[in-house]
Write a protein that holds these residues in place. Structure first.
Motif, PDB file in Angstrom:
ATOM      1  N   ASP A  52      27.368  43.962  39.637  1.00  0.00           N
ATOM      2  CA  ASP A  52      26.393  43.601  38.591  1.00  0.00           C
ATOM      3  C   ASP A  52      26.685  44.328  37.292  1.00  0.00           C
ATOM      4  O   ASP A  52      26.659  43.748  36.213  1.00  0.00           O
ATOM      5  CB  ASP A  52      24.977  44.050  39.007  1.00  0.00           C
ATOM      6  CG  ASP A  52      24.434  43.167  40.091  1.00  0.00           C
ATOM      7  OD1 ASP A  52      25.161  42.235  40.480  1.00  0.00           O
ATOM      8  OD2 ASP A  52      23.293  43.422  40.535  1.00  0.00           O
ATOM      9  N   GLU A  53      26.937  45.629  37.457  1.00  0.00           N
ATOM     10  CA  GLU A  53      27.165  46.461  36.285  1.00  0.00           C
ATOM     11  C   GLU A  53      28.473  46.080  35.592  1.00  0.00           C
ATOM     12  O   GLU A  53      28.555  46.048  34.361  1.00  0.00           O
ATOM     13  CB  GLU A  53      27.207  47.925  36.733  1.00  0.00           C
ATOM     14  CG  GLU A  53      26.952  48.904  35.612  1.00  0.00           C
ATOM     15  CD  GLU A  53      27.079  50.342  36.101  1.00  0.00           C
ATOM     16  OE1 GLU A  53      26.628  50.636  37.236  1.00  0.00           O
ATOM     17  OE2 GLU A  53      27.644  51.152  35.347  1.00  0.00           O
ATOM     18  N   ARG A  54      29.486  45.762  36.391  1.00  0.00           N
ATOM     19  CA  ARG A  54      30.778  45.333  35.839  1.00  0.00           C
ATOM     20  C   ARG A  54      30.615  44.093  34.989  1.00  0.00           C
ATOM     21  O   ARG A  54      31.146  43.978  33.900  1.00  0.00           O
ATOM     22  CB  ARG A  54      31.735  44.949  36.978  1.00  0.00           C
ATOM     23  CG  ARG A  54      32.336  46.088  37.676  1.00  0.00           C
ATOM     24  CD  ARG A  54      33.519  45.701  38.511  1.00  0.00           C
ATOM     25  NE  ARG A  54      33.487  44.501  39.300  1.00  0.00           N
ATOM     26  CZ  ARG A  54      33.383  44.470  40.625  1.00  0.00           C
ATOM     27  NH1 ARG A  54      33.229  45.571  41.309  1.00  0.00           N
ATOM     28  NH2 ARG A  54      33.439  43.326  41.270  1.00  0.00           N
TER      29      ARG A  54
ATOM     30  N   ALA B  15      36.552  48.839  28.819  1.00  0.00           N
ATOM     31  CA  ALA B  15      35.655  48.605  29.954  1.00  0.00           C
ATOM     32  C   ALA B  15      35.554  49.817  30.877  1.00  0.00           C
ATOM     33  O   ALA B  15      34.573  49.980  31.592  1.00  0.00           O
ATOM     34  CB  ALA B  15      36.126  47.378  30.743  1.00  0.00           C
ATOM     35  N   ILE B  16      36.569  50.674  30.870  1.00  0.00           N
ATOM     36  CA  ILE B  16      36.511  51.860  31.730  1.00  0.00           C
ATOM     37  C   ILE B  16      35.732  52.992  31.043  1.00  0.00           C
ATOM     38  O   ILE B  16      35.695  54.100  31.540  1.00  0.00           O
ATOM     39  CB  ILE B  16      37.918  52.352  32.133  1.00  0.00           C
ATOM     40  CG1 ILE B  16      38.742  52.745  30.893  1.00  0.00           C
ATOM     41  CG2 ILE B  16      38.655  51.294  32.959  1.00  0.00           C
ATOM     42  CD1 ILE B  16      39.968  53.593  31.226  1.00  0.00           C
ATOM     43  N   GLU B  17      35.129  52.690  29.897  1.00  0.00           N
ATOM     44  CA  GLU B  17      34.405  53.689  29.102  1.00  0.00           C
ATOM     45  C   GLU B  17      35.286  54.912  28.852  1.00  0.00           C
ATOM     46  O   GLU B  17      34.973  56.033  29.263  1.00  0.00           O
ATOM     47  CB  GLU B  17      33.079  54.041  29.778  1.00  0.00           C
ATOM     48  CG  GLU B  17      32.229  52.790  29.918  1.00  0.00           C
ATOM     49  CD  GLU B  17      30.794  53.034  30.344  1.00  0.00           C
ATOM     50  OE1 GLU B  17      30.531  54.032  31.050  1.00  0.00           O
ATOM     51  OE2 GLU B  17      29.947  52.212  29.961  1.00  0.00           O
ATOM     52  N   PRO B  18      36.414  54.680  28.167  1.00  0.00           N
ATOM     53  CA  PRO B  18      37.394  55.749  27.989  1.00  0.00           C
ATOM     54  C   PRO B  18      36.934  56.808  26.998  1.00  0.00           C
ATOM     55  O   PRO B  18      36.068  56.549  26.160  1.00  0.00           O
ATOM     56  CB  PRO B  18      38.612  55.007  27.426  1.00  0.00           C
ATOM     57  CG  PRO B  18      38.029  53.870  26.670  1.00  0.00           C
ATOM     58  CD  PRO B  18      36.823  53.446  27.461  1.00  0.00           C
ATOM     59  N   ARG B  19      37.550  57.973  27.107  1.00  0.00           N
ATOM     60  CA  ARG B  19      37.262  59.037  26.138  1.00  0.00           C
ATOM     61  C   ARG B  19      38.100  58.844  24.884  1.00  0.00           C
ATOM     62  O   ARG B  19      37.774  59.353  23.835  1.00  0.00           O
ATOM     63  CB  ARG B  19      37.547  60.395  26.776  1.00  0.00           C
ATOM     64  CG  ARG B  19      36.639  60.621  27.977  1.00  0.00           C
ATOM     65  CD  ARG B  19      37.020  61.856  28.723  1.00  0.00           C
ATOM     66  NE  ARG B  19      36.548  63.061  28.028  1.00  0.00           N
ATOM     67  CZ  ARG B  19      36.717  64.285  28.505  1.00  0.00           C
ATOM     68  NH1 ARG B  19      37.348  64.467  29.643  1.00  0.00           N
ATOM     69  NH2 ARG B  19      36.271  65.324  27.833  1.00  0.00           N
ATOM     70  N   VAL B  20      39.199  58.134  25.037  1.00  0.00           N
ATOM     71  CA  VAL B  20      40.059  57.833  23.882  1.00  0.00           C
ATOM     72  C   VAL B  20      40.778  56.524  24.176  1.00  0.00           C
ATOM     73  O   VAL B  20      41.070  56.204  25.321  1.00  0.00           O
ATOM     74  CB  VAL B  20      41.066  58.989  23.628  1.00  0.00           C
ATOM     75  CG1 VAL B  20      41.973  59.227  24.824  1.00  0.00           C
ATOM     76  CG2 VAL B  20      41.903  58.748  22.377  1.00  0.00           C
ATOM     77  N   LEU B  21      41.018  55.761  23.121  1.00  0.00           N
ATOM     78  CA  LEU B  21      41.757  54.514  23.248  1.00  0.00           C
ATOM     79  C   LEU B  21      43.179  54.760  22.729  1.00  0.00           C
ATOM     80  O   LEU B  21      43.347  55.241  21.611  1.00  0.00           O
ATOM     81  CB  LEU B  21      41.048  53.445  22.406  1.00  0.00           C
ATOM     82  CG  LEU B  21      41.478  52.005  22.577  1.00  0.00           C
ATOM     83  CD1 LEU B  21      41.208  51.520  24.000  1.00  0.00           C
ATOM     84  CD2 LEU B  21      40.711  51.107  21.593  1.00  0.00           C
ATOM     85  N   LEU B  22      44.170  54.447  23.555  1.00  0.00           N
ATOM     86  CA  LEU B  22      45.562  54.690  23.171  1.00  0.00           C
ATOM     87  C   LEU B  22      46.272  53.357  23.041  1.00  0.00           C
ATOM     88  O   LEU B  22      46.370  52.602  24.018  1.00  0.00           O
ATOM     89  CB  LEU B  22      46.259  55.554  24.231  1.00  0.00           C
ATOM     90  CG  LEU B  22      45.595  56.910  24.511  1.00  0.00           C
ATOM     91  CD1 LEU B  22      46.283  57.611  25.690  1.00  0.00           C
ATOM     92  CD2 LEU B  22      45.628  57.799  23.273  1.00  0.00           C
TER      93      LEU B  22
ATOM     94  N   LYS C 286      36.270  47.770  38.266  1.00  0.00           N
ATOM     95  CA  LYS C 286      36.331  47.459  39.698  1.00  0.00           C
ATOM     96  C   LYS C 286      37.130  48.544  40.425  1.00  0.00           C
ATOM     97  O   LYS C 286      36.718  49.049  41.469  1.00  0.00           O
ATOM     98  CB  LYS C 286      37.000  46.094  39.871  1.00  0.00           C
ATOM     99  CG  LYS C 286      36.885  45.527  41.259  1.00  0.00           C
ATOM    100  CD  LYS C 286      37.407  44.102  41.269  1.00  0.00           C
ATOM    101  CE  LYS C 286      37.394  43.541  42.677  1.00  0.00           C
ATOM    102  NZ  LYS C 286      37.911  42.184  42.712  1.00  0.00           N
ATOM    103  N   MET C 287      38.260  48.917  39.818  1.00  0.00           N
ATOM    104  CA  MET C 287      39.088  49.980  40.408  1.00  0.00           C
ATOM    105  C   MET C 287      38.340  51.313  40.439  1.00  0.00           C
ATOM    106  O   MET C 287      38.578  52.145  41.293  1.00  0.00           O
ATOM    107  CB  MET C 287      40.399  50.165  39.610  1.00  0.00           C
ATOM    108  CG  MET C 287      41.352  49.009  39.679  1.00  0.00           C
ATOM    109  SD  MET C 287      41.946  48.728  41.364  1.00  0.00           S
ATOM    110  CE  MET C 287      41.082  47.240  41.817  1.00  0.00           C
ATOM    111  N   GLN C 288      37.439  51.493  39.465  1.00  0.00           N
ATOM    112  CA  GLN C 288      36.660  52.739  39.410  1.00  0.00           C
ATOM    113  C   GLN C 288      35.471  52.698  40.377  1.00  0.00           C
ATOM    114  O   GLN C 288      34.713  53.657  40.457  1.00  0.00           O
ATOM    115  CB  GLN C 288      36.103  52.959  37.994  1.00  0.00           C
ATOM    116  CG  GLN C 288      37.141  53.331  36.951  1.00  0.00           C
ATOM    117  CD  GLN C 288      36.527  53.416  35.561  1.00  0.00           C
ATOM    118  OE1 GLN C 288      35.650  52.630  35.193  1.00  0.00           O
ATOM    119  NE2 GLN C 288      36.980  54.373  34.762  1.00  0.00           N
TER     120      GLN C 288
END
Ligand code: ATP
Length: 246
Positions: free
Chosen positions: A108-110, A149-156, A101-103
């Motif tokens: 619908d996609e969310r 959910a933000i489709e990250p490049r890496v999970l920290l 949502k912030m992005q």
């Protein structure tokens, strides 16, 4: 996701060198654990990858792209902190939808993304619950789904088991390890608990006073510690390691 590289990263705070010329690569799809005693520089290493800290020396690369001076919001790293860090004025689904949502991702996609992720982490049936009513393990899954959910490049992940009792922690080590494995994410897992890292991670970096003493698979580190510090650190807790027979 991408592979992540720290190349000779140094970070100082006044007279403390929190991270001292650290070079590390997290391969695409790998879970790399960072362990070591309190104050050894684990969180600073994670924050440097996220972009909350800028190194005094060295470079940070995401998939070959130099992100050393890219701000956190443009690095797109998914963050998981201790399990109780969910928004409790929102349902599970709303927690997962918050980042997209912030992005500016359309509603619908969310919704679709949240449904998929909740299914993936095995808690689709809990979507409308208040996170305060979930078990520690379930909350942790929400935390992972929310970060993904933000489709990250890496999970920290920074000490995500903090606040959980010892028995639950032991169970979750295996459960979380399997989940990260199944998801195929590129992840950095910071913990002071060596057994947690040894069980959950593909490779482990052992830190001491800002320096990486050894990087290797849990078995390599356990069977061939590079020095006395590593030997001492990993021998403190040999219980539950899958390759150790009692
Ligand atoms: P812990 O397991 O206790 O969380 P850690 O291994 O994550 O520790 P860091 O938080 O990375 O360690 O800290 C490394 C060193 O840098 C410590 O000596 C700490 O006091 C120092 N440090 C970290 N952040 C700051 C800051 N913002 N200002 C000053 N010193 C800092």
């Amino acid at each position: 996701m991408s592979d992540i590289t720290l190349d000779a990263v140094t970070k100082r705070f006044e007279d403390t060198t929190a991270v001292d010329s650290v070079s590390l690569t997290i391969e695409d799809g790998e879970v790399l654990g960072v362990v070591g005693p309190s104050g050894c520089g684990k969180t600073t290493t994670l924050r440097t990858i996220a972009g909350f800290e800028t190194p005094d020396e060295g470079r940070v690369y995401f998939g070959g792209e130099d992100v050393t001076h890219v701000p956190p919001e443009r690095r797109n790293a998914g963050l998981v902190f201790q399990s109780y860090a969910l928004f409790d004025n929102m349902t599970v689904r709303e927690n997962v939808e918050f980042g997209p949502k912030m992005q500016g991702v359309p509603a619908d996609e969310r919704r679709e993304r949240a449904t998929e992720l909740l299914e993936l982490v095995g808690i689709a049936d809990l979507a409308d619950r208040d996170p305060r009513t979930l078990s520690g393990g379930q909350q942790q899954r929400v935390g992972v789904a929310r970060a993904l959910a933000i489709e990250p490049r890496v999970l920290l992940l920074d000490e995500p088991m903090t606040g959980l009792d010892a028995r639950l922690k032991r169970r979750l080590r295996t459960e979380m390890g399997d989940l990260l494995d199944d998801l195929g994410v590129t992840a950095l897992y910071v913990t002071h608990d060596q057994a947690e890292a040894m069980v959950m991670c593909d490779r482990v970096a052992v830190m001491n006073e800002g320096v990486v003493e050894q990087v290797g698979t849990p078995r390599e580190i356990y069977e061939s510690p590079a020095n006395e510090f590593v030997a001492d650190f990993v021998s403190l807790d040999r219980i539950d390691l899958p390759f150790v027979t009692h």
